[in-house]
Motif scaffolding. Structure first.
Motif, PDB file in Angstrom:
ATOM      1  N   UNK A  28      59.450  -6.664 -18.910  1.00 27.93           N
ATOM      2  CA  UNK A  28      60.575  -5.754 -19.092  1.00 27.93           C
ATOM      3  C   UNK A  28      60.655  -4.724 -17.971  1.00 27.93           C
ATOM      4  N   UNK A  29      59.500  -4.241 -17.516  1.00 25.83           N
ATOM      5  CA  UNK A  29      59.479  -3.146 -16.543  1.00 25.83           C
ATOM      6  C   UNK A  29      59.205  -3.589 -15.116  1.00 25.83           C
ATOM      7  N   UNK A  30      58.921  -4.886 -14.918  1.00 24.50           N
ATOM      8  CA  UNK A  30      58.499  -5.322 -13.585  1.00 24.50           C
ATOM      9  C   UNK A  30      59.181  -6.621 -13.159  1.00 24.50           C
ATOM     10  N   UNK A  31      60.460  -6.783 -13.461  1.00 26.69           N
ATOM     11  CA  UNK A  31      61.185  -7.972 -13.025  1.00 26.69           C
ATOM     12  C   UNK A  31      61.389  -7.914 -11.506  1.00 26.69           C
ATOM     13  N   UNK A  32      61.333  -9.079 -10.856  1.00 28.54           N
ATOM     14  CA  UNK A  32      61.481  -9.150  -9.400  1.00 28.54           C
ATOM     15  C   UNK A  32      62.333 -10.345  -9.013  1.00 28.54           C
ATOM     16  N   UNK A  33      62.929 -10.328  -7.807  1.00 28.98           N
ATOM     17  CA  UNK A  33      63.648 -11.513  -7.323  1.00 28.98           C
ATOM     18  C   UNK A  33      62.749 -12.740  -7.248  1.00 28.98           C
ATOM     19  N   UNK A  34      61.472 -12.522  -6.935  1.00 21.62           N
ATOM     20  CA  UNK A  34      60.542 -13.654  -6.866  1.00 21.62           C
ATOM     21  C   UNK A  34      60.377 -14.319  -8.224  1.00 21.62           C
ATOM     22  N   UNK A  35      60.390 -13.510  -9.290  1.00 18.95           N
ATOM     23  CA  UNK A  35      60.328 -14.070 -10.639  1.00 18.95           C
ATOM     24  C   UNK A  35      61.535 -14.956 -10.902  1.00 18.95           C
ATOM     25  N   UNK A  36      62.712 -14.484 -10.529  1.00 18.00           N
ATOM     26  CA  UNK A  36      63.928 -15.263 -10.740  1.00 18.00           C
ATOM     27  C   UNK A  36      63.887 -16.565  -9.955  1.00 18.00           C
ATOM     28  N   UNK A  37      63.379 -16.508  -8.732  1.00 16.40           N
ATOM     29  CA  UNK A  37      63.295 -17.716  -7.909  1.00 16.40           C
ATOM     30  C   UNK A  37      62.354 -18.741  -8.523  1.00 16.40           C
ATOM     31  N   UNK A  38      61.251 -18.270  -9.087  1.00 17.22           N
ATOM     32  CA  UNK A  38      60.319 -19.203  -9.718  1.00 17.22           C
ATOM     33  C   UNK A  38      60.923 -19.826 -10.967  1.00 17.22           C
ATOM     34  N   UNK A  39      61.538 -19.014 -11.811  1.00 14.47           N
ATOM     35  CA  UNK A  39      62.130 -19.554 -13.035  1.00 14.47           C
ATOM     36  C   UNK A  39      63.247 -20.541 -12.739  1.00 14.47           C
ATOM     37  N   UNK A  40      63.907 -20.379 -11.596  1.00  9.04           N
ATOM     38  CA  UNK A  40      64.992 -21.295 -11.229  1.00  9.04           C
ATOM     39  C   UNK A  40      64.479 -22.722 -10.979  1.00  9.04           C
ATOM     40  N   UNK A  41      63.165 -22.860 -10.816  1.00 10.45           N
ATOM     41  CA  UNK A  41      62.587 -24.192 -10.603  1.00 10.45           C
ATOM     42  C   UNK A  41      62.419 -24.965 -11.910  1.00 10.45           C
ATOM     43  N   UNK A  42      62.649 -24.295 -13.040  1.00  9.04           N
ATOM     44  CA  UNK A  42      62.456 -24.923 -14.342  1.00  9.04           C
ATOM     45  C   UNK A  42      63.748 -24.853 -15.152  1.00  9.04           C
ATOM     46  N   UNK A  43      63.829 -25.709 -16.146  1.00  9.50           N
ATOM     47  CA  UNK A  43      64.998 -25.717 -17.034  1.00  9.50           C
ATOM     48  C   UNK A  43      64.774 -24.697 -18.135  1.00  9.50           C
ATOM     49  N   UNK A  44      65.257 -23.487 -17.936  1.00 11.24           N
ATOM     50  CA  UNK A  44      65.052 -22.391 -18.879  1.00 11.24           C
ATOM     51  C   UNK A  44      66.253 -22.316 -19.823  1.00 11.24           C
ATOM     52  N   UNK A  45      66.007 -22.542 -21.101  1.00 10.69           N
ATOM     53  CA  UNK A  45      67.087 -22.502 -22.088  1.00 10.69           C
ATOM     54  C   UNK A  45      67.358 -21.079 -22.550  1.00 10.69           C
ATOM     55  N   UNK A  46      66.324 -20.255 -22.620  1.00 11.37           N
ATOM     56  CA  UNK A  46      66.487 -18.864 -23.022  1.00 11.37           C
ATOM     57  C   UNK A  46      65.340 -18.053 -22.447  1.00 11.37           C
ATOM     58  N   UNK A  47      65.554 -16.738 -22.409  1.00  9.26           N
ATOM     59  CA  UNK A  47      64.527 -15.848 -21.863  1.00  9.26           C
ATOM     60  C   UNK A  47      64.582 -14.525 -22.602  1.00  9.26           C
ATOM     61  N   UNK A  48      63.425 -13.874 -22.667  1.00 11.89           N
ATOM     62  CA  UNK A  48      63.317 -12.590 -23.350  1.00 11.89           C
ATOM     63  C   UNK A  48      62.518 -11.638 -22.480  1.00 11.89           C
ATOM     64  N   UNK A  49      62.985 -10.420 -22.360  1.00 12.09           N
ATOM     65  CA  UNK A  49      62.214  -9.386 -21.683  1.00 12.09           C
ATOM     66  C   UNK A  49      61.245  -8.762 -22.680  1.00 12.09           C
ATOM     67  N   UNK A  50      60.019  -8.550 -22.265  1.00  9.47           N
ATOM     68  CA  UNK A  50      59.018  -7.977 -23.158  1.00  9.47           C
ATOM     69  C   UNK A  50      58.003  -7.193 -22.342  1.00  9.47           C
ATOM     70  N   UNK A  51      57.273  -6.321 -23.012  1.00  6.88           N
ATOM     71  CA  UNK A  51      56.282  -5.503 -22.342  1.00  6.88           C
ATOM     72  C   UNK A  51      54.868  -5.864 -22.750  1.00  6.88           C
ATOM     73  N   UNK A  52      53.926  -5.453 -21.914  1.00  8.65           N
ATOM     74  CA  UNK A  52      52.485  -5.534 -22.176  1.00  8.65           C
ATOM     75  C   UNK A  52      51.987  -6.968 -22.355  1.00  8.65           C
TER      76      UNK A  52
END
Length: 275
Positions: free
Chosen positions: A176-200
């Motif tokens: 939730x507090x540390x999203x990055x463009x690199x995270x988005x680029x990695x997830x784009x390599x997989x078929x993500x049906x849904x995503x949730x932001x969370x902490x800790x």
């Protein structure tokens, strides 16, 4: 090294973990001053007070095993480490704590030869406790913060396991507090049906109980942030790897307690990207 009696160790540390949760919830309700550490990360009285309770309990339950605790390290108190040591994050998700989001945890892990072999994660605002009961057994319970004696029988632990993911419809967790463009680029390599932001470290635990499949972390973390959740996830059937697919390991020096980028999986081995 002697074998770990997971149940005995959980039972010994449980009162301190719930007490730490009670301390944190008192500060959470009443509010407390926020300071900045040398690395610009926030710290509160709740972090320090909870850590003192946890460190004392671990020292009594497992005398002689070094304890690396986040606020102790910040104060310059770093023990000599061997192949076995505890890692303590008394309040993982301090930013979520300060923002009154509730997604913060108490983390305790035992590391042996670079691997997290025991873990406790407690989310006092959610009344959620996650523990390892054996190398391949993880469990959870709904238990409110409290001070005083408590037994494992009282809290009613239930075993948890990861689920079999659908590689065409993965559920992802993102910091939730540390999203990055690199995270988005990695997830784009997989078929993500849904995503949730969370902490800790609750993200590891959500995968461990079969509520999600993948959690990438592209950015700085320390071993005490991840080892307890890592241990719970591994015991539940998952894994945590570096970006090249190798197991995430924890070294015995401060330099090697800084984690590289990693991915938590709900499978024993990394999933293959679609591209």
């Amino acid at each position: 090294m002697p074998a770990i009696d997971h149940k005995q160790l959980v039972a010994a540390l449980l009162p301190a973990v719930l007490t730490a949760g009670a301390i944190e919830m008192r500060h959470y309700r009443e509010g407390c001053a926020v300071e900045s550490k040398a690395d610009a990360s926030p710290v509160t009285a709740a972090d320090r007070e909870a850590e003192a309770v946890l460190v004392a309990a671990i020292a009594a339950a497992a005398p002689g095993i070094p304890i690396v605790a986040e606020e102790e390290v910040a104060a310059g108190r770093i023990p000599a480490l061997g192949s076995e040591f505890f890692l303590v994050d008394p309040l993982d998700g301090t930013r979520e704590f300060i923002a009154q989001r509730g997604e913060f945890t108490v983390n305790i892990a035992l590391v042996r030869n670079g691997a997290p072999v025991f873990g406790i994660v407690y989310a006092p605002a959610c009344d959620e406790l996650y523990v390892t009961l054996a190398p391949d057994v993880a469990a959870m319970a709904k238990v409110a913060p409290r001070e005083g004696p408590v037994t494992l029988d009282e809290i009613g632990l239930t075993p948890i396991r990861t689920r079999t993911p659908d590689p065409k419809a993965l559920v992802a967790l993102v910091s939730r507090s540390h999203a990055t463009p690199e995270t988005e680029a990695l997830l784009a390599q997989f078929a993500i049906a849904s995503r949730t932001n969370a902490g800790s470290s609750l993200k590891f635990c959500a995968i461990a109980r079969g509520a999600a499949d993948i959690y990438p972390r592209m950015g700085p973390t320390m071993a005490w942030d991840t080892a307890a959740g890592h241990a719970v996830l591994a015991a539940a059937g998952g894994s945590v790897t570096t970006l090249d697919g190798k197991p995430l390991r924890y070294g015995n020096s401060m330099a090697t307690l800084c984690n590289p980028n990693f991915i938590a999986w709900g499978t024993p081995q990394p999933l293959a990207p679609r591209i």
